[in-house]
Design an enzyme around this catalytic site. Structure first.
Site, mmCIF file in Angstrom:
data_model
loop_
_atom_site.group_PDB
_atom_site.id
_atom_site.type_symbol
_atom_site.label_atom_id
_atom_site.label_comp_id
_atom_site.label_asym_id
_atom_site.label_seq_id
_atom_site.Cartn_x
_atom_site.Cartn_y
_atom_site.Cartn_z
ATOM 1 N N ASN A 44 0.826 -1.202 0.000
ATOM 2 C CA ASN A 44 0.000 0.000 0.000
ATOM 3 C C ASN A 44 0.866 1.260 0.000
ATOM 4 O O ASN A 44 1.951 1.306 0.588
ATOM 5 C CB ASN A 44 -1.008 0.012 1.152
ATOM 6 C CG ASN A 44 -0.414 -0.256 2.522
ATOM 7 O OD1 ASN A 44 0.582 -0.950 2.657
ATOM 8 N ND2 ASN A 44 -1.035 0.299 3.533
ATOM 9 N N GLU A 46 0.353 5.250 0.667
ATOM 10 C CA GLU A 46 -0.539 6.307 1.159
ATOM 11 C C GLU A 46 -0.086 7.679 0.671
ATOM 12 O O GLU A 46 0.950 7.812 0.006
ATOM 13 C CB GLU A 46 -0.601 6.231 2.694
ATOM 14 C CG GLU A 46 -1.200 4.893 3.149
ATOM 15 C CD GLU A 46 -1.443 4.792 4.638
ATOM 16 O OE1 GLU A 46 -0.915 5.625 5.406
ATOM 17 O OE2 GLU A 46 -2.179 3.860 5.026
ATOM 18 N N CYS A 55 -4.198 0.821 -2.369
ATOM 19 C CA CYS A 55 -4.058 -0.430 -1.621
ATOM 20 C C CYS A 55 -2.986 -1.316 -2.272
ATOM 21 O O CYS A 55 -2.661 -1.175 -3.455
ATOM 22 C CB CYS A 55 -5.366 -1.195 -1.622
ATOM 23 S SG CYS A 55 -6.658 -0.486 -0.598
ATOM 24 N N GLU A 57 -3.142 -4.452 -3.172
ATOM 25 C CA GLU A 57 -3.630 -5.261 -4.290
ATOM 26 C C GLU A 57 -3.729 -4.417 -5.556
ATOM 27 O O GLU A 57 -3.417 -4.872 -6.662
ATOM 28 C CB GLU A 57 -5.008 -5.853 -3.970
ATOM 29 C CG GLU A 57 -5.066 -6.683 -2.699
ATOM 30 C CD GLU A 57 -5.439 -5.863 -1.473
ATOM 31 O OE1 GLU A 57 -4.937 -4.729 -1.333
ATOM 32 O OE2 GLU A 57 -6.232 -6.348 -0.670
ATOM 33 N N CYS A 95 -10.197 -5.071 0.064
ATOM 34 C CA CYS A 95 -11.316 -4.122 0.102
ATOM 35 C C CYS A 95 -12.127 -4.232 -1.191
ATOM 36 O O CYS A 95 -11.707 -4.891 -2.157
ATOM 37 C CB CYS A 95 -10.805 -2.695 0.306
ATOM 38 S SG CYS A 95 -10.196 -1.905 -1.191
ATOM 39 N N CYS A 98 -10.391 -3.194 -4.448
ATOM 40 C CA CYS A 98 -9.345 -4.146 -4.843
ATOM 41 C C CYS A 98 -9.944 -5.413 -5.431
ATOM 42 O O CYS A 98 -9.357 -6.019 -6.341
ATOM 43 C CB CYS A 98 -8.446 -4.466 -3.655
ATOM 44 S SG CYS A 98 -7.387 -3.075 -3.224
HETATM 45 N N1 THU Z 1 -5.364 -1.489 2.508
HETATM 46 C C1 THU Z 1 -4.816 -2.280 1.527
HETATM 47 O O1 THU Z 1 -3.666 -2.065 1.118
HETATM 48 N N2 THU Z 1 -5.569 -3.280 1.015
HETATM 49 C C2 THU Z 1 -6.834 -3.572 1.412
HETATM 50 O O2 THU Z 1 -7.470 -4.435 0.813
HETATM 51 C C3 THU Z 1 -7.414 -2.896 2.572
HETATM 52 C C4 THU Z 1 -6.696 -1.673 3.032
HETATM 53 C C5 THU Z 1 -4.566 -0.386 3.049
HETATM 54 C C6 THU Z 1 -5.060 0.973 2.687
HETATM 55 C C7 THU Z 1 -4.495 1.830 3.803
HETATM 56 O O3 THU Z 1 -3.182 2.243 3.434
HETATM 57 C C8 THU Z 1 -4.397 0.884 4.982
HETATM 58 O O4 THU Z 1 -4.559 -0.418 4.466
HETATM 59 C C9 THU Z 1 -5.469 1.132 6.040
HETATM 60 O O5 THU Z 1 -6.728 1.123 5.483
#
Ligand code: THU
Length: 142
Positions: A44, A46, A55, A57, A95, A98
């Site tokens: 991920n 940010e 994210c 994925e 999520c 994704c």
């Molecule tokens: N996140 C992912 O990388 N993949 C997911 O399927 C769920 C959430 C990340 C996004 C964010 O940087 C952190 O997890 C908290 O939500």
């Protein structure tokens, strides 16, 4: 060389160590395993503008498609957790966005990949079609 269930999970764990997540401190790694033996990972990413977060994925899918990995995807491993505790909590499931991103890769290669959601006690194994039933995909535009 090919991947195994365990090596795919290890690849996702290693990817999580490269997460850029200074705001949530929640590190996620994803590994896409293709039928030709290749593995594409993502973590991920940010942003100070929080809503722009990518994210793990989604990063992996972006890498794969932009690097021309459009063959059959067989499995996806996802792992996450607070920095220093990755993989030590409940299984992390992709999520909603994704799931849709993964569906695009799956549709291109004509597969229904197994999604390995890694937790400390267990790995929850679900088909992408179970995570995203009645998906909208490339064929929906025909
Ligand atoms: N996140 C992912 O990388 N993949 C997911 O399927 C769920 C959430 C990340 C996004 C964010 O940087 C952190 O997890 C908290 O939500």
């Amino acid at each position: 060389m090919s991947w195994t269930r365990d090596s795919l999970i290890t690849a996702a764990r290693n990817a999580a160590s490269r997460a850029y997540a200074p705001y949530s401190n929640f590190h996620v790694g994803a590994a896409l395993g293709f039928a030709d033996g290749s593995v594409v990972t993502g973590a991920n990413v940010e942003n100070a503008s929080y809503g722009l977060t990518l994210c793990a994925e989604t990063v992996a899918v972006g890498k794969a498609l932009s690097e021309d990995w459009r063959g059959k995807i067989e499995a996806v491993a996802v792992i996450g957790g607070k920095a220093g505790s990755v993989g030590q909590g409940d299984p992390v499931t992709p999520c909603g966005r994704c799931r849709q991103m993964l569906n695009e890769v799956a549709a291109l290669g004509g597969s229904d990949p197994l999604v390995l959601c890694v937790g400390d006690q267990s790995v929850t194994e679900l088909l992408l079609s179970e995570l995203l039933p009645h998906a909208f995909g490339p064929a929906s535009l025909d």
